[in-house]
Write a protein that holds these residues in place. Structure first.
Motif, PDB file in Angstrom:
ATOM      1  N   HIS A 232     -53.191  44.895 -26.346  1.00 32.07           N
ATOM      2  CA  HIS A 232     -52.875  43.506 -26.006  1.00 32.07           C
ATOM      3  C   HIS A 232     -51.689  42.997 -26.837  1.00 32.07           C
ATOM      4  O   HIS A 232     -51.482  43.417 -27.976  1.00 32.07           O
ATOM      5  CB  HIS A 232     -54.095  42.620 -26.261  1.00 32.07           C
ATOM      6  N   PRO A 233     -50.915  42.054 -26.294  1.00 34.84           N
ATOM      7  CA  PRO A 233     -49.831  41.443 -27.073  1.00 34.84           C
ATOM      8  C   PRO A 233     -50.362  40.872 -28.383  1.00 34.84           C
ATOM      9  O   PRO A 233     -51.429  40.241 -28.417  1.00 34.84           O
ATOM     10  CB  PRO A 233     -49.316  40.330 -26.146  1.00 34.84           C
ATOM     11  N   GLU A 234     -49.623  41.088 -29.469  1.00 32.09           N
ATOM     12  CA  GLU A 234     -50.123  40.770 -30.801  1.00 32.09           C
ATOM     13  C   GLU A 234     -50.536  39.310 -30.961  1.00 32.09           C
ATOM     14  O   GLU A 234     -51.611  39.013 -31.501  1.00 32.09           O
ATOM     15  CB  GLU A 234     -49.072  41.129 -31.850  1.00 32.09           C
ATOM     16  N   GLU A 235     -49.707  38.377 -30.539  1.00 28.10           N
ATOM     17  CA  GLU A 235     -50.022  36.967 -30.750  1.00 28.10           C
ATOM     18  C   GLU A 235     -51.282  36.557 -29.997  1.00 28.10           C
ATOM     19  O   GLU A 235     -52.119  35.819 -30.522  1.00 28.10           O
ATOM     20  CB  GLU A 235     -48.831  36.093 -30.324  1.00 28.10           C
ATOM     21  N   ARG A 236     -51.404  37.039 -28.771  1.00 33.49           N
ATOM     22  CA  ARG A 236     -52.590  36.689 -27.980  1.00 33.49           C
ATOM     23  C   ARG A 236     -53.841  37.341 -28.569  1.00 33.49           C
ATOM     24  O   ARG A 236     -54.921  36.733 -28.586  1.00 33.49           O
ATOM     25  CB  ARG A 236     -52.396  37.125 -26.526  1.00 33.49           C
ATOM     26  N   LEU A 237     -53.697  38.569 -29.051  1.00 31.61           N
ATOM     27  CA  LEU A 237     -54.837  39.249 -29.657  1.00 31.61           C
ATOM     28  C   LEU A 237     -55.275  38.548 -30.937  1.00 31.61           C
ATOM     29  O   LEU A 237     -56.477  38.374 -31.188  1.00 31.61           O
ATOM     30  CB  LEU A 237     -54.484  40.713 -29.938  1.00 31.61           C
TER      31      LEU A 237
END
Length: 323
Positions: A232-237
């Motif tokens: 998953h994209p880092e910021e969203r994760l």
């Protein structure tokens, strides 16, 4: 490569740049384009930039990207079968990816023609995929029974995504030791057996969970861990992990704790501390349940609460970049 050293001209010539490819020469030699400048200050500047430019997610587009990252950075002993887009022929019966090879060889062609590609090696450029592809190509044509050395890759060369069948599966097999180095490890004797024993003694017990993707249990003398490579994209994760952490839902059961994360090859790897008595099979159900909770948290677009923001800040401060 240039076949002979270029001599310095007596007078500065006029530039003779063409649309053709400029060959690579020594950094201090005159640039083959005829500008009169040293290669490193002329066309070598662009070549050096393209070779060293960092590719943030070198395994993106390959099947099992998260497992590639795990094998590169986290797992001591594992192998996986590679499927080439163009079959290599009967003289190469198989191509196998390995975490590491004897003597840290980049690749090895066995006596029977089979190829083994080592993943945990230093690379010459900022693109691990390109460096591995170059090594793989040379291994496919190497003499049987010989290792393949490392070398500087050429800018613009092919990548693993060009050589491998991206529609094929990719499932690592985790080993307890490095017996896969040898075709007949059971009968190894002398220095070979001693070297194998030394390598095996340094490998932490590791297991890949079966209920979720790219999650690896490992045991250390102090405590056990679960390290889970996520796509998953880092910021969203981080937002999703913070929501769960603030709600007291980020653990994997009694005595476990989400302690932070690694950042490796563009992906985030959350890490949990586990009790020393908790074995890999005991983590399976809690990991599946956590995966379901994480999916719900990832789907939320609600702004983070103040408590969730504090949890996110704490998680972000406990990140370690591995590459």
């Amino acid at each position: 490569m240039a076949k002979k050293r270029l001599k310095s001209p007596a007078a500065k010539p006029s530039a003779q740049v063409t649309d053709g490819e400029i060959p690579v020469v020594g950094a201090r030699e005159p640039c083959p384009c005829g500008s009169g400048r040293r290669y490193k200050a002329c066309h070598g500047r662009e070549a050096a930039h393209s070779v060293t430019e960092l590719v943030r997610r070198p395994f993106e587009g390959l099947p099992g990207e998260c497992d590639w990252v795990a094998m590169r950075e986290l797992v001591p002993a594992a192998t996986a079968t590679l499927t080439l887009a163009q079959p290599p022929g009967q003289d190469v019966p198989s191509v196998t990816l390995a975490t590491v090879l004897p003597m840290a060889w980049p690749a090895l062609r066995r006596d029977n023609g089979a190829v083994m590609l080592g993943l945990q090696n230093d690379t010459a450029s900022g693109d691990v995929s390109r460096d591995l592809a170059d090594t793989l190509q040379r291994a496919l044509t190497a003499e049987p029974g010989t290792p393949v050395d490392a070398r500087r890759t050429v800018a613009g060369g092919v990548r693993l995504q060009d050589l491998l069948d991206t529609g094929a599966g990719f499932v690592p097999t985790v080993h307890s030791g490095f017996e896969f180095w040898l075709e007949d490890a059971e009968n190894a004797t002398g220095e070979v057996a001693a070297s194998l024993e030394r390598a095996n003694s340094a490998a932490l017990p590791t297991a890949r969970l079966t209920g979720v993707e790219a999650a690896y249990w490992c045991a250390t003398p102090e405590k056990n861990h679960l390290r889970w490579v996520m796509p998953h994209p880092e910021e969203r994760l981080l937002d999703a992990l913070a929501r769960l952490h603030a709600a007291g839902a980020s653990s994997l059961g009694e005595g476990t704790r989400l302690v932070g994360s690694f950042r490796a090859h563009g992906l985030l790897v959350p890490v949990w501390d586990l009790p020393t008595a908790m074995q890999a099979d005991e983590v399976e159900k809690p990991a599946v349940a956590f995966g379901e909770r994480l999916g719900e948290a990832l789907a939320s677009d609600a702004p983070l609460t103040s408590e969730e923001r504090r949890a996110r800040s704490g998680l972000a401060n406990r990140q370690i970049t591995l590459n």
